[in-house]
Design an enzyme around this catalytic site. Structure first.
Site, PDB file in Angstrom:
ATOM      1  CG  ASP A  22       1.271  11.259  16.975  1.00 16.58           C
ATOM      2  OD1 ASP A  22       1.204  11.779  18.104  1.00 16.58           O
ATOM      3  OD2 ASP A  22       1.922  10.222  16.723  1.00 16.58           O
ATOM      4  CG  ASP A  26       0.842   9.191  21.269  1.00 16.31           C
ATOM      5  OD1 ASP A  26       0.476   9.526  20.103  1.00 16.31           O
ATOM      6  OD2 ASP A  26       0.105   9.319  22.257  1.00 16.31           O
ATOM      7  CG  ASP A  30      -1.771  14.803  19.768  1.00 16.36           C
ATOM      8  OD1 ASP A  30      -1.790  15.894  19.167  1.00 16.36           O
ATOM      9  OD2 ASP A  30      -0.759  14.073  19.822  1.00 16.36           O
ATOM     10  CG  ASP A  99     -19.438  11.682  17.398  1.00 13.93           C
ATOM     11  OD1 ASP A  99     -20.577  11.236  17.598  1.00 13.93           O
ATOM     12  OD2 ASP A  99     -18.789  11.476  16.361  1.00 13.93           O
ATOM     13  CG  ASP A 201     -23.008   7.164  17.603  1.00 10.75           C
ATOM     14  OD1 ASP A 201     -22.413   7.180  16.514  1.00 10.75           O
ATOM     15  OD2 ASP A 201     -23.178   6.121  18.272  1.00 10.75           O
ATOM     16  CD  GLU A 254     -24.603   7.277  12.801  1.00 11.94           C
ATOM     17  OE1 GLU A 254     -23.881   6.589  12.078  1.00 11.94           O
ATOM     18  OE2 GLU A 254     -24.722   7.055  14.028  1.00 11.94           O
ATOM     19  CG  HIS A 322     -16.271   7.905  11.562  1.00 13.36           C
ATOM     20  ND1 HIS A 322     -17.327   8.779  11.405  1.00 13.36           N
ATOM     21  CD2 HIS A 322     -16.648   7.051  12.528  1.00 13.36           C
ATOM     22  CE1 HIS A 322     -18.282   8.455  12.247  1.00 13.36           C
ATOM     23  NE2 HIS A 322     -17.893   7.403  12.938  1.00 13.36           N
ATOM     24  CG  ASP A 323     -19.181   4.998  10.609  1.00 15.03           C
ATOM     25  OD1 ASP A 323     -18.200   4.616  11.270  1.00 15.03           O
ATOM     26  OD2 ASP A 323     -20.190   5.526  11.128  1.00 15.03           O
TER      27      ASP A 323
END
Ligand code: NOJ
Length: 544
Positions: A22, A26, A30, A99, A201, A254, A322-323
C-alpha cells in the site's frame, strides 16, 4: 506469434493487489506499491506476474465484480500507473498477466444498468433475463456461493436475472454475438498495452447451452447445462483465432470440475495454453459439503497432483491462490515443523511438470489467521456459506463460522503481505488495513527478517526457484511416478541427458525409503540417510 517456451520457461507469481503493498497508506494495496516491489520479485526469480482484478469494481467479490473493464479502480491507481507497471516490469524482463472476468459483470456495470432501465435496450440480451415459473425462479440451478442463482429484477413482475456467483455478479449471455465482440475488444485493449496474457476466471462456465432444470445436487445444481459446453470451446477458439493469435499472448483457464478428457479438449486446439485443476485443492474438505473439514492425508494431496501430471501435455500447478487457505497450515505443520514443511512443499511444487504458480506470501511461509472471529470476516463466499449452514444445518452462526473458518474462508489467503516487522508489517505506514493482518509478522514471518536468515523459507524458495530456472529437466522433462510410501511424493523428472529423483516426505513422521547414494542438488535437510526420510524431508537428487 506465440512463443510457447517463453511461458513454459517462467515461474508465475500471483499478486492479490489489495494486499500486496500500500504505497499511499490508505489501507489498500495499489499499483505503485507493486512497482516498488518489482526488484524484490526480480530477485526472487519469477518471470510473470498475474494480477487479481484491478478494474473498477464494487468489491462485492473483491474485484471479480467488474463495473468497467476499461478503468482501473482508483484504489489501485490510474491507467497511467498500470502502463508504468508494464514498462517497469518489462525493464526487469517480467511480464504482466491480467485477470479476465468475463462470465459475469457487476450489476453496476453500465450494460446491466441500461438493461434494467429499458426492457427494450439491446443490453437486455447481454444477460439472462427470464420470467419465473409460477412463484419459482426460472429453473432450479443454484449459485456457486449459495441459494438460487436467480435474483428478482427490482420493480418488474416475476422477472429474474441469472448470477452463478453473488447477486451482484450477473452472468453474461454468450449466445449474443455482441457480447463476444465486447470481450474481443477488452482483450485487444490490454494486449495493445503490452500485457502478456490472461488468467480466465471460471472460463469453462461461460456458455449456457440451455436453461433447463439441472439434476438435483446440493452444489452446482445445473452444471451439466453450463460447464465445459461444446460452444464454450468454439468461443474460446474464436478468441484465439480472431485476437490472441496475433500477439505473443497466453491464457490460463480457471476450470472447475475438469476431467483429463475435457482438459485435453481445451488444450488440443490451443483454446487455452494451460488450465488449473481443483481436485487436489479439495483434499482436506468433504466433497459433498465442503465446509466440513476432512482430515488431511498427504496421499490425498499427492495422488490427484500426480494424476494430472501426465493426463495432459501441460498444466498450471499451484498449491495456493487467493481462493485457498495457506498451504503450510493445510498440508504442512505450522507448529513443530514449520520451516521444514514449508520447504518440503516448496520442493514438491517446484519440481513438478507444468507452469509453476506461486501465490504472494507462499514464499515467506505465510499462514492462516489465528484468533479471527466472525466480526473480522470480509469474504463474501465465507459469509454466504455461514448463512447457508445456519439455515440448512440449523446451527448457530458462530458454530457455522468455526466450520467455515477451517475450510472455505478465503480471508486467510488475503491478509496483507508481510514485508517487515514494523507497523502493519511494512504493508503501509500505519493506516488501518482493509483486512486484518496476520500478527505473526512480528515473529519473523516477513521478508526483511527472512532475507537476513540463511535458513529462512524465503531464502530456500530463492534457491529452489534458481535451480528450476536454470534446469531444463525440471522445466521440460518427463514426469515419472516412483512407487513409495503413500504419503511420500517420489518421482523422476527426466530429459535426454539428465535424470532427477525427487523425494518429499509430507508427514510429521519419519518413514522408510530406500535410495542409493547420489548427487544431491537441493534438500531441506542435508543429513541424509538413504534408508529413511525424516519428517518433511525433501531431496532432489541428480541420478544421471
Ligand atoms: C473465481 C475467483 O478466483 C474467485 O475469487 C471469484 O469469487 C469467482 N471466480 C467468481 O468470479
Amino acid at each position: 506469434m506465440k512463443d510457447n517456451r517463453r511461458f513454459k520457461n517462467k515461474i508465475i507469481y500471483q499478486i492479490y493487489p489489495m494486499s500486496f503493498c500500500d504505497s499511499n497508506n490508505d489501507g489498500y494495496g495499489d499499483i505503485n506499491g507493486i512497482i516498488s516491489k518489482l526488484d524484490y520479485l526480480k530477485d526472487l526469480g519469477v518471470g510473470i506476474l498475474w494480477l487479481s482484478p484491478i478494474y473498477l469494481s464494487d468489491f462485492k467479490d473483491n474485484g471479480y465484480d467488474i463495473i468497467d473493464y476499461y478503468k482501473i479502480h482508483p484504489i489501485f491507481g490510474t491507467m497511467e500507473d498500470f502502463e508504468n507497471l508494464i514498462k517497469e516490469a518489462d525493464k526487469r524482463d517480467i511480464k504482466i498477466v491480467m485477470d479476465l472476468v468475463i462470465n459475469h459483470t457487476s450489476t453496476n456495470h453500465i450494460w446491466f444498468k441500461e438493461a434494467l432501465k429499458d426492457k427494450n435496450s439491446k443490453y437486455r440480451n447481454y444477460y439472462y433475463f427470464r420470467e419465473g415459473k409460477g412463484k419459482n425462479p426460472p429453473n432450479n440451478w443454484n449459485s456457486s456461493f449459495s441459494g438460487s442463482c436467480w435474483e428478482k429484477v427490482p420493480g418488474e413482475d416475476n422477472m429474474y436475472y441469472l448470477h452463478l456467483y453473488t447477486i451482484e455478479q450477473a452472468d453474461l449471455n454468450y449466445h449474443n454475438e455482441e457480447v463476444i465482440e465486447e470481450v474481443k475488444n477488452i482483450l485487444k485493449f490490454y494486449l495493445d498495452k503490452g500485457v502478456y496474457g490472461f488468467r480466465c476466471d471460471v472460463i469453462n462456465q461461460i456458455y449456457k447451452t440451455s436453461l433447463e432444470n439441472g439434476k438435483f445436487r446440493f452444489f452446482n445444481c445445473g452444471k451439466e447445462h453450463y460447464e465445459s459446453q461444446p460452444m464454450n470451446h468454439v468461443i474460446l477458439k474464436r478468441f484465439q483465432d480472431e485476437v490472441l493469435s496475433k500477439y505473443d499472448a497466453f491464457l490460463v483457464g480457471e476450470t472447475s470440475n475438469i476431467t483429463p478428457e475435457i482438459g485435453n479438449e481445451f488444450l488440443k486446439n490451443g483454446e487455452l495454453d494451460m488450465f488449473f485443476e481443483f481436485d487436489h485443492s479439495m483434499c482436506d474438505m468433504n466433497s459433498f459439503v465442503p465446509i466440513f473439514k476432512k482430515k488431511f492425508k498427504a496421499k490425498n494431496l499427492i495422488n490427484p497432483i500426480f494424476k494430472w501430471q501426465n493426463a495432459v501435455p501441460w498444466i498450471g500447478v499451484y498449491l495456493e491462490n487467493h481462493d485457498q487457505r495457506r498451504s503450510v497450515t493445510r498440508y504442512g505443520n505450522e507448529d513443530k515443523y514449520y520451516k521444514e514443511s514449508a520447504k518440503a512443499l516448496c520442493i514438491f511444487l517446484l519440481s513438478l511438470k507444468g507452469t509453476i504458480f506461486i501465490y504472494q506470501g507462499e514464499e515467506i511461509g505465510m499462514l492462516d489467521l489465528k484468533g479471527n472471529t466472525i466480526e473480522d470476516l470480509d469474504d463474501c463466499l465465507a459469509k454466504s456459506a455461514i448463512d447457508s449452514a445456519h439455515k440448512l444445518l440449523k446451527i448457530s452462526r458462530k458454530r457455522a463460522f468455526n466450520l467455515v473458518n477451517k475450510t472455505v474462508n478465503r480471508d486467510h489467503a488475503r491478509t496483507p503481505f508481510q514485508w517487515n516487522s514494523k507497523e502493519n508489517a511494512g504493508f503501509n505506514r500505519g493506516h488501518k488495513t482493509w483486512l486484518m493482518m496476520n500478527s505473526n509478522y512480528t515473529q519473523g514471518v516477513n521478508v526483511e527478517d527472512e532475507l537476513n536468515d540463511p535458513n529462512s523459507i524465503l531464502n530456500f524458495y530463492k534457491e529452489m526457484i534458481k535451480l528450476r530456472n536454470e534446469n531444463d529437466t525440471l522445466k521440460f522433462g518427463k514426469f515419472i511416478k516412483v512407487k513409495s510410501n503413500k504419503n511420500v511424493a517420489k518421482f523422476i523428472r527426466e530429459s535426454e541427458d539428465e535424470t532427477l529423483l525427487i523425494v518429499v516426505n509430507l508427514t510429521a513422521k519419519g518413514v522408510k525409503d530406500n535410495r542409493e547414494e547420489k548427487e544431491v542438488l537441493l534438500a531441506n535437510d542435508y543429513e541424509i540417510n538413504t534408508k529413511t526420510l525424516k519428517p518433511y524431508q525433501g531431496i532432489i537428487y541428480k541420478i544421471k
